[in-house]
Scaffold this motif. Structure first.
Motif, PDB file in Angstrom:
ATOM      1  N   VAL A  39      41.771  50.948  51.978  1.00  0.00           N
ATOM      2  CA  VAL A  39      42.860  51.495  52.770  1.00  0.00           C
ATOM      3  C   VAL A  39      43.806  50.284  52.908  1.00  0.00           C
ATOM      4  O   VAL A  39      43.115  49.273  53.606  1.00  0.00           O
ATOM      5  CB  VAL A  39      42.405  52.300  53.918  1.00  0.00           C
ATOM      6  N   GLU A  40      45.107  50.688  52.594  1.00  0.00           N
ATOM      7  CA  GLU A  40      46.097  49.569  53.030  1.00  0.00           C
ATOM      8  C   GLU A  40      47.191  50.418  53.947  1.00  0.00           C
ATOM      9  O   GLU A  40      47.760  51.434  53.444  1.00  0.00           O
ATOM     10  CB  GLU A  40      46.682  48.779  51.753  1.00  0.00           C
ATOM     11  N   ASP A  41      47.226  49.968  55.136  1.00  0.00           N
ATOM     12  CA  ASP A  41      48.063  50.877  56.035  1.00  0.00           C
ATOM     13  C   ASP A  41      49.289  49.781  56.608  1.00  0.00           C
ATOM     14  O   ASP A  41      49.199  49.273  57.277  1.00  0.00           O
ATOM     15  CB  ASP A  41      47.240  51.396  57.131  1.00  0.00           C
ATOM     16  N   ARG A  42      50.357  49.938  55.974  1.00  0.00           N
ATOM     17  CA  ARG A  42      51.638  49.256  56.287  1.00  0.00           C
ATOM     18  C   ARG A  42      51.288  47.702  56.350  1.00  0.00           C
ATOM     19  O   ARG A  42      51.917  47.291  57.169  1.00  0.00           O
ATOM     20  CB  ARG A  42      52.131  49.916  57.527  1.00  0.00           C
ATOM     21  N   ARG A  80      51.106  44.049  60.642  1.00  0.00           N
ATOM     22  CA  ARG A  80      49.807  44.597  60.599  1.00  0.00           C
ATOM     23  C   ARG A  80      49.003  44.041  59.609  1.00  0.00           C
ATOM     24  O   ARG A  80      47.864  44.391  59.175  1.00  0.00           O
ATOM     25  CB  ARG A  80      50.018  46.271  60.075  1.00  0.00           C
ATOM     26  N   ARG A 103      51.695  53.193  52.517  1.00  0.00           N
ATOM     27  CA  ARG A 103      50.155  53.278  52.199  1.00  0.00           C
ATOM     28  C   ARG A 103      49.707  53.376  51.259  1.00  0.00           C
ATOM     29  O   ARG A 103      50.292  53.780  50.166  1.00  0.00           O
ATOM     30  CB  ARG A 103      49.744  54.337  53.493  1.00  0.00           C
ATOM     31  N   TYR A 114      43.225  60.834  54.127  1.00  0.00           N
ATOM     32  CA  TYR A 114      42.482  59.751  53.598  1.00  0.00           C
ATOM     33  C   TYR A 114      41.415  60.143  52.525  1.00  0.00           C
ATOM     34  O   TYR A 114      41.041  59.720  51.483  1.00  0.00           O
ATOM     35  CB  TYR A 114      42.174  58.667  54.465  1.00  0.00           C
ATOM     36  N   ALA A 172      47.379  59.494  57.355  1.00  0.00           N
ATOM     37  CA  ALA A 172      46.006  59.215  57.623  1.00  0.00           C
ATOM     38  C   ALA A 172      44.957  60.268  57.694  1.00  0.00           C
ATOM     39  O   ALA A 172      43.693  59.937  57.091  1.00  0.00           O
ATOM     40  CB  ALA A 172      46.073  58.327  58.867  1.00  0.00           C
ATOM     41  N   THR A 185      54.543  56.316  53.959  1.00  0.00           N
ATOM     42  CA  THR A 185      53.472  56.725  54.996  1.00  0.00           C
ATOM     43  C   THR A 185      53.625  58.393  55.133  1.00  0.00           C
ATOM     44  O   THR A 185      52.487  59.129  55.367  1.00  0.00           O
ATOM     45  CB  THR A 185      53.721  56.123  56.406  1.00  0.00           C
TER      46      THR A 185
END
Length: 267
Positions: free
Chosen positions: A188-191, A166, A198, A229, A226, A221
């Motif tokens: 935002v940092e998602d994986r 990702r 996250r 957020y 999400a 996570t």
């Protein structure tokens, strides 16, 4: 100090910064500094004679910093005004959210964790205290990139590594994402750095208006879904704004605090 002397000091400090990121040979250091290899070799020999770097066992004759530099850096970080001012704000955010929180500053192509509070239970989520993490795929790093234009341009001009499936490494894709970050107010940092974590982060400003740090929350996570957020992002932005005010920053439409702290500069 004469101009040549000032350039020598700057060059030496720049060399130490490059060596802190990764061991380098004289040719590799010369390339990073943009100087002749003989100049880089002289810098390395002087640093070695003073005990700041040592030659590794690598057949390419690479040099790395010694523990003398580590000890010096630790003292600077611990006593820095930004660090001391940020500690209660990082802890307050951790108490509010119940997740690990930290403060990072820019450092070459990375973000350096100055303050970390994982609570009593602790957290394996990175970054850990005084750890460098890549800025293009970490929450704090992306917040800094979004609000530091010249640094962003320098970072995106370099090859960027991929850490998970990702991770975004394309400069234009990252620029678009950072534009959305500014509009949103937090990154935002998602994986993207670790496959099961996250993070969200917001910029911290000094009295000059410069984004000198980023306040972040990072969690597994399952603990940072999400659909929350917005809630977590608002808390991070409030915490970052409170710390910014403590550093003397006055946002448009706000009144200055009665006794702001002296300006804190980024590393």
């Amino acid at each position: 100090m004469s101009a040549p002397e000032a350039w020598h000091v700057t060059r030496t400090l720049r060399a130490m910064e490059l060596l802190a990121v990764a061991p380098r040979s004289a040719p590799e250091l010369a390339d990073g500094l943009g100087v002749h290899v003989r100049t880089a070799r002289r810098v390395l020999k002087r640093l070695e004679s003073e005990g700041y770097v040592m030659l590794t066992e690598d057949r390419r004759r690479r040099y790395r910093p010694t523990m003398r530099v580590v000890a010096l850096a630790g003292q600077v970080v611990e006593r820095a005004e930004l660090t001391q001012t940020a500690v209660p704000h990082v802890s307050a955010l951790r108490e509010e959210l119940g997740r690990g929180c930290h403060l990072c500053v820019p450092s070459y192509l990375s973000a350096l964790c100055l303050v970390h509070d994982a609570g009593d239970v602790g957290s394996g989520c990175r970054p850990h205290l005084r750890e460098l993490v890549p800025c293009h795929c970490s929450a704090a790093g992306k917040a800094l990139l979004a609000w530091r234009e010249s640094w962003r341009d320098a970072v995106l001009a370099e090859p960027l590594g991929s850490f998970t499936d990702r991770t975004t490494t394309g400069p234009e894709s990252l620029r678009r994402e950072l534009g959305r970050t500014v509009a949103r107010g937090y990154s935002v940092e998602d994986r993207e750095y670790e496959p099961d974590t996250r993070g969200l982060a917001a910029p911290v400003f000094a009295d000059t208006g410069e984004a000198v740090a980023a306040l972040a929350v990072v969690a597994p996570t399952a603990d940072l879904p999400a659909d929350r957020y917005g809630e977590f992002g608002d808390a991070v932005m409030r915490g970052a704004a409170a710390l910014s005010r403590k550093l003397g920053f006055v946002a448009p439409g706000e009144q200055p605090d009665p006794a702001p702290a002296n300006t804190a500069r980024a590393a």
